[in-house]
Scaffold this motif. Structure first.
Motif, short mmCIF file in Angstrom:
data_model
loop_
_atom_site.label_atom_id
_atom_site.label_comp_id
_atom_site.label_asym_id
_atom_site.label_seq_id
_atom_site.Cartn_x
_atom_site.Cartn_y
_atom_site.Cartn_z
N ASP A 128 -43.87 8.81 39.33
CA ASP A 128 -43.52 9.45 40.25
C ASP A 128 -44.62 10.58 39.94
O ASP A 128 -44.68 11.82 38.64
CB ASP A 128 -42.50 10.33 40.98
CG ASP A 128 -41.69 8.90 40.68
OD1 ASP A 128 -41.70 8.01 40.96
OD2 ASP A 128 -40.04 9.52 40.96
N GLY A 163 -50.51 12.54 44.12
CA GLY A 163 -50.83 11.33 44.64
C GLY A 163 -51.98 10.66 43.59
O GLY A 163 -52.77 9.68 44.14
N ALA A 216 -42.78 3.97 42.48
CA ALA A 216 -43.37 3.49 43.68
C ALA A 216 -43.41 1.69 43.22
O ALA A 216 -43.54 1.42 43.94
CB ALA A 216 -44.87 3.67 42.83
N TRP A 272 -53.29 5.30 42.10
CA TRP A 272 -53.46 5.29 43.80
C TRP A 272 -53.43 3.94 44.39
O TRP A 272 -52.95 4.38 45.86
CB TRP A 272 -55.82 5.06 43.54
CG TRP A 272 -55.69 6.36 42.80
CD1 TRP A 272 -54.88 7.50 42.74
CD2 TRP A 272 -57.46 6.86 42.50
NE1 TRP A 272 -55.91 8.49 41.72
CE2 TRP A 272 -57.55 8.15 42.09
CE3 TRP A 272 -58.60 6.29 43.49
CZ2 TRP A 272 -58.89 8.69 41.86
CZ3 TRP A 272 -59.89 7.00 42.70
CH2 TRP A 272 -59.69 7.94 41.81
N GLY A 299 -48.24 4.47 44.05
CA GLY A 299 -47.82 5.73 45.65
C GLY A 299 -48.88 6.17 45.48
O GLY A 299 -48.46 7.52 46.60
N TRP A 343 -53.20 7.98 46.78
CA TRP A 343 -53.43 8.30 48.25
C TRP A 343 -53.86 6.82 48.67
O TRP A 343 -53.80 7.07 49.83
CB TRP A 343 -55.16 9.21 48.53
CG TRP A 343 -55.55 9.33 47.43
CD1 TRP A 343 -55.83 8.98 46.14
CD2 TRP A 343 -56.87 8.58 48.46
NE1 TRP A 343 -56.70 8.36 45.09
CE2 TRP A 343 -57.93 8.89 46.78
CE3 TRP A 343 -57.40 8.54 48.94
CZ2 TRP A 343 -59.33 7.93 47.20
CZ3 TRP A 343 -58.55 8.30 49.68
CH2 TRP A 343 -59.30 7.91 48.84
N SER A 388 -52.48 4.35 49.18
CA SER A 388 -51.80 3.32 49.25
C SER A 388 -51.11 3.97 50.46
O SER A 388 -50.84 3.24 51.49
CB SER A 388 -50.58 3.21 48.18
OG SER A 388 -49.81 4.41 47.70
N LYS A 389 -50.99 5.19 50.37
CA LYS A 389 -51.00 6.19 51.12
C LYS A 389 -51.83 5.98 52.27
O LYS A 389 -50.77 5.90 54.04
CB LYS A 389 -50.12 7.16 50.70
CG LYS A 389 -49.66 7.62 49.99
CD LYS A 389 -48.85 8.74 50.29
CE LYS A 389 -48.03 9.27 49.24
NZ LYS A 389 -47.13 9.05 47.61
#
Ligand SMILES: Nc1ncnc2c1ncn2[C@@H]1O[C@H](COP(=O)(O)OP(=O)(O)O)[C@@H](O)[C@H]1O
Ligand SMILES: Nc1ncnc2c1ncn2[C@@H]1O[C@H](COP(=O)(O)OP(=O)(O)O)[C@@H](O)[C@H]1O
Ligand SMILES: Nc1ncnc2c1ncn2[C@@H]1O[C@H](COP(=O)(O)OP(=O)(O)O)[C@@H](O)[C@H]1O
Lengths: 113, 431, 431, 431, 113, 113
Positions: free
Chosen positions: D68, D71, D100, D157, D161, D163, D165-166
């Motif tokens: 964790d 990003g 993640a 990335w 988890g 940026w 993937s977000k």
């Protein structure tokens, strides 16, 4: 004595050996070789890049004989190797002043056979 | 989804991957038994053949084999495996056009993938027998015919709900469907092509040694390994008792055949020939392929012993018959494919791992089952050989089958591909 | 059948297949490290040895190993794995004569197949150490003795309910049962055979380079791959936590050993020798085989680092001792088999993945466990070495062990098999 | 433990083993495409690189990728994969620092092992492109940087988890994360190293044929085989419908690419070049890696066809650009890694096998998804290329990158390792 | 100057090199070759078909020396290669009118060593 | 006629072929060979045991030419092979009394080309 060097087509080796045996020439040395002559080469390519191959696979014979065997040896080689097509090969004849059989240390003519 | 579907799907996919891996084995064995100057060509053939199978079986083959249809051929959902299907629903619950394979409860593409790798095997068998003289493109064309028509039709007869399955003939993992089919097609190719230059010069048989027996040995190991997918996987369900049993019958037959082939070649040839040992292994595996789930471990030992003897004699016989099979594909796949199919009729024990085959001759079942098996041997043989001869003939007429004499002498690697397999190495090719 | 049996059976069979595949790895490593002129012979030996194992273990070996009997040997259901058995019934529910292995709930033939591939591994280890000079038939005979008697007896002691298991000695996947046993038998063979011609000429050690390091590298990759069946599979049950843990300890030890062996060979030899890197990998794998389920990932790293150093020193030591082991089998399997067995006594953590081993020395368990492990090392070493010397001696007396000097010079491929491995290639053999 | 965890763990571990096996494939392909005199060096590099990955990813890589954090990078449980974790607990139930990857319900070390083999693949891709001239030690150092920093950051990335993937970018099995990353790092290496002696002599491009196309072919088969672990395994759960579907899209793309690459090379070069056929297969596999779970079988066919064309053109293009990539790693992994990532944006069908990717351009999804994919292509490309150039430059400054001209002429096997790959064979090296 | 060609048993190469060094002959060229002579061949077979192999592996040495080195060179070769058994090999001695060292373009006697 | 034997560095083969073509010498035979000369060898090791390698890879050319071609052939070889560094190689020139083209059975001078 003479040292006969012959270049022939690889797939003719067996025929030449046969005709040499018929001519009672039993001893020889064979090496593989690459030859460049009249016979045109071929085109190869690798991963998109071409290349001309003009060194073709040949077999090289080396035969030491006494004078009286020279002609029959030459004839035998021709008999076995000749197809009439370009690439058949060549025979070179060199003088051979001395010859020794390692096993017996004999020298000259009787060491050849 | 409930566990059973998951477990069966895992089993089907993993074993299918092992069978796929056999492509490497075939490529290695066949190129290893051939000369260095034709190695690139054989590798190319064995590599592209699975691509051809993948496309051929996807576009048409699957439909012909498993589509609902007549006893002779599938007709529904013919193209692009696109028919209605509600797998993993099974049996009664199944609604779709591929009902012949609805006995296994795995999703559609898992079924397809498993069947595809078997189709690929049948096609790749041909490659070895016709090697060192066939045109690359001609082989590719034949492979399309093989995977879109020949294999699927026979497959329909035996596994696709066709007349042979209805008759009561049994071929558990494909001694007939895969190996005999490949073998017959190969035989037709050998006949149409004729022998390699120099193989049968002025009446006597000449040895043309393979260029890489390490490669051939590794390849055979890979095939042996892959067979643990081929046979145990053909349950298409993770049935613990069955798959354990099949793994052992398969391995035992291979082991026995290795020993007998080695011994026989020692007796007949004077020395234990590695090539024969390897062919022996494959012979045992092919022979046990049909009966692996129906016979006892003891019977598998016997079947293997016989297969090992058969293959050595067959290799010598085909030479005497002036049929030039550089890698022994006919002796392995054709001869032992037939033998294995017959073994079901001889050694089968009813419901041994579940399937109600009825008993074979040696277990008091009389000639009934044996008769069905022989019917399959003969009918499949006739069909595949004839249609293959026609196919080869057409190809010969249209694009030609065989490379020029000059190309054959120099090697197909340069002629067909412009490549050399072992650039930099001194390779002495006197034939 | 309930899911657990199905899942365990799948796991046992799939991992067993991976272990079977290691035969290819051994064949490739051993032939790659030997000369081209002996390649067919080594391939033949490594190929037929698994056939021999399959028959030897089936007919007698299994019974000797797992049959109920004394602490020294199995007696019930001795022949053809034919004793009473109601697998997959487990523990209490089990009724049969192979109770020592009733802790795993898979069908009988699945158990058999898994145990068979381990037996085969022990037998194949010998092949490399005795290569390039042993008679083909003599090796085959020894392999029968190995798989019918030597391996099963030790197996009975440790895994078959024999005295060592009762004592409280632990060997999770076979550092002792498989690798040390193979190593001791190989050592006896090396002693009885003597070195290859030219290896120790007039006092100094001569390098005899292997003919194909590509082959050797591929083989080592295959062994590494197969080890993921060898160690995680030895749970004989799909226990998620355990198999995940074992996969990582196994891989970590291999990785660490590769690095340390490469570094040490760089320091001692001046350059990073590929052969040493490969042997390093195998050394790490052998060393972690016994403790893989009992030690932490951190400990596996340490074990690997040490194993990699040990193997390089051992290779050099055996040369100094004038023991000619062409492929490093002794350094890998014997030395690290012993080391790995001892590691259990040093690094074990009680119940780490379930098994109640008690703690090893470094985890406060004192010398108790270590003592048991050493007892096993010594007793197994004595038994296997002595009986193997006797076996080799008898074979020597009856059919002879070693090929003639002339055959050895020309190569065993032509002498023993009448074959050439690389027909057409110019191979320059000046020793 | 309940069946699902067991089944998922088996699936994850078995497919991870297949991916591990790809190391053999890369070693074989890359050494086969290189000259005999550099074979030991390439084998050494491809062998040790997985050991390096194992240690690098264990000590730091895993934490950077899945810990964790922000990003951009993982921060918790950074070292020795040692953070808190209660796997196989999933989703809500999960308590630990690697959230993640808590979407998959398998034990921790199973997750680690699966992710490790992917990291290893990225690292091994570099090896081929820089071969025949790079110093052994310099490659090892770069591999550590690759597996401890470069790969894990990009991995964070997309899969950790981070940026991308977000953002909503999708890369199912790693066309970007594994192949493009490897490809960009390789490109940087090629640029920094310069071409091999003689490759671009006085302006024209010279062919430097590989020494063993058998090896290269076997290697490609192994990679194809391993890809059935790579793609179907990336479900990290035994989802029957998904894994069956993925197996078939993967295979179909490979098959189509083989056909198109062979055809195109036949048209452009005049003959079907085996090297191109093999690269074609890999190109199809790389291209389908990102979209395999999101696209239909029909789309996979199309993707494969295009990939096969791309790879042939790319190989020729890189030659024209005077970028010397002996094995075609850039054309395969970089070009098709990018292409495959883009394909998701073009061919994706929302929830096809469950994942809510949204539709791609050709399925009415507009440019949204495509935009995300392109963002990933560009950002990852920039990051990896720049950081790799820096890394290579530092290594060059400190220990040097390239072997001496004399060593390159004689071969790196003797120079770097003091070994010969094919001792005894007459190898004729005129360049 | 003379050009000495010798065929010896492959496994004798190291011994011959040793004895040549002792005789202070340091330069030579070595080629692998196949020889057919008195030494009888052996039988091979492949997949059940037999074949007679009468071309045996030999090593070919080529040594250019000045006259005064000829005899010691021959003696050295014999010393290293002789086992007294058939197959020991042969030595052929040719006249060598000219010899050039490429590096320096020196010619004749001083180019040989 | 003369038979020219040349030992050169393998990686110089292409250059030598080029310069021979320029000199209009189109026919030759090429063999790989191992050479021991001034050029010092290198150290190899295998599994911890070292070995000195002093037989280095060389390429052997054999070219039969008529008298009037001898010098230009030699010059061409030197031009292509010379780097000025130890290991460049040697050229040996032998008398060639007879030469036969197998295909046509021509003899002597006109058979050479
Ligand atoms: N002048 C020469 N010197 C050395 N080797 C030669 C010479 N002429 C021919 N050869 C060898 O003989 C082989 C056949 O010669 P080639 O000219 O192709 O056939 P033909 O003599 O029938 O025209 C060549 O490949 C080469 O190995
Ligand atoms: N007349 C010859 N011409 C060419 N090579 C020969 C001749 N006689 C012998 N050789 C070479 O010498 C080798 C040994 O000769 P061989 O007759 O077998 O042994 P010995 O001379 O001891 O009887 C042969 O294999 C062959 O390579
Ligand atoms: N006297 C000789 N007899 C046979 N071959 C020789 C002789 N001298 C040199 N050669 C060949 O020529 C090669 C180059 O010779 P070397 O002495 O290393 O280079 P240089 O002549 O430039 O000093 C040797 O490796 C060997 O193959």
């Amino acid at each position: 004595m003479k040292l006969i060097i012959a270049y022939i087509q690889p797939y003719k080796l067996n025929d030449v050996k046969q005709s040499l045996y018929k001519a009672e020439v039993f001893k020889m040395s064979v090496t593989n070789s690459l030859g460049c002559g009249q016979q045109k080469g071929y085109h190869e390519s690798y991963r998109g890049v071409g290349m001309e191959v003009n060194l073709l696979k040949k077999v090289r014979l080396e035969i030491a004989v006494n004078e009286d065997f020279v002609e029959r040896t030459i004839k035998a080689i021709i008999e076995g190797a000749k197809t009439g097509q370009i690439g058949d090969g060549k025979i070179f004849v060199l003088d051979l002043p001395e010859c020794i059989r390692i096993r017996t240390e004999e020298r000259g003519g009787q060491a050849i056979g | 989804m409930e566990p059973k579907v998951i477990m069966d799907t895992m089993w089907v996919l993993i074993t299918a991957m092992l069978v796929f891996f056999m492509n490497l084995g075939f490529a290695a064995v066949e190129s290893g038994f051939a000369r260095a100057k034709n190695c690139v060509n054989i590798m190319s053939k064995n590599f592209i053949v699975f691509a051809v199978s993948s496309l051929g079986f996807l576009t048409v083959g699957w439909g012909v084999m498993f589509g609902d249809g007549t006893g002779l051929i599938g007709l529904k959902g013919l193209f692009f495996a696109g028919g209605a299907d509600n797998s993993p629903a099974m049996g009664e619950a199944y609604k779709g056009v591929y009902s012949a394979i609805s006995w296994t409860g795995v999703p559609f593409w898992a079924k397809f993938f498993f069947q595809l790798v078997f189709c690929g095997t049948a096609a790749t068998i041909v490659s070895g027998a016709v090697c060192e003289r066939i045109k690359y493109v001609s082989f590719i064309v034949f492979s399309f015919i093989m995977t879109m028509l020949i294999y699927p039709v026979v497959g329909h007869w035996v596994w696709g709900g066709g007349w042979l399955s209805k008759l009561g003939m049994f071929d558990f993992a494909g001694s007939t469907v895969v190996h005999s089919v490949g073998g017959w097609a190969a035989l037709a190719g050998v006949v149409m092509l004729g022998p390699r230059i120099g193989k049968f010069d002025n009446g006597n048989i000449k040895a043309i040694p393979g260029h890489n027996l390490s490669l051939a040995t590794l390849g055979t190991f890979v095939l042996w390994f892959g067979w643990f997918g081929f046979n145990p996987g053909s349950t298409m369900a993770a049935d613990p008792v069955a798959i354990g049993h099949i793994a052992v019958t398969t391995n035992t037959a291979a082991a026995a055949a290795i020993m007998s082939a080695t011994l026989v070649s020692y007796l007949l040839i004077g020395k234990p020939d590695l090539g024969m040992t390897l062919n022996g292994c494959l012979a045992g595996l092919v022979a046990i392929t049909a009966p692996c789930a129906f016979v006892s471990v003891g019977a598998s030992l016997l079947i293997g012993l016989i297969a090992g003897v058969l293959v050595v004699l067959a290799v010598m016989m085909f030479d005497r018959l002036r049929l030039d099979d550089p890698v022994g594909a006919l002796s392995v796949h054709l001869v032992n494919g037939i033998f294995g199919t017959i073994c079901v009729g001889l050694f089968a024990q009813d419901k041994l791992t579940g399937t109600a085959t009825g008993n074979g001759l040696f277990y008091g079942g009389g000639f009934k089952l044996l008769g069905y098996q022989l019917t399959a041997v003969v009918s499949v043989g006739l069909f595949v050989f004839v249609i293959s001869i026609v196919a080869w003939a057409v190809i010969k007429g249209v694009i030609g089958l065989r490379v020029s004499r000059e190309e054959e002498l120099r090697g197909l690697d340069i002629g067909e591909h412009g490549n050399e397999a072992y650039s930099g190495f001194q390779v002495f090719t006197t034939e």
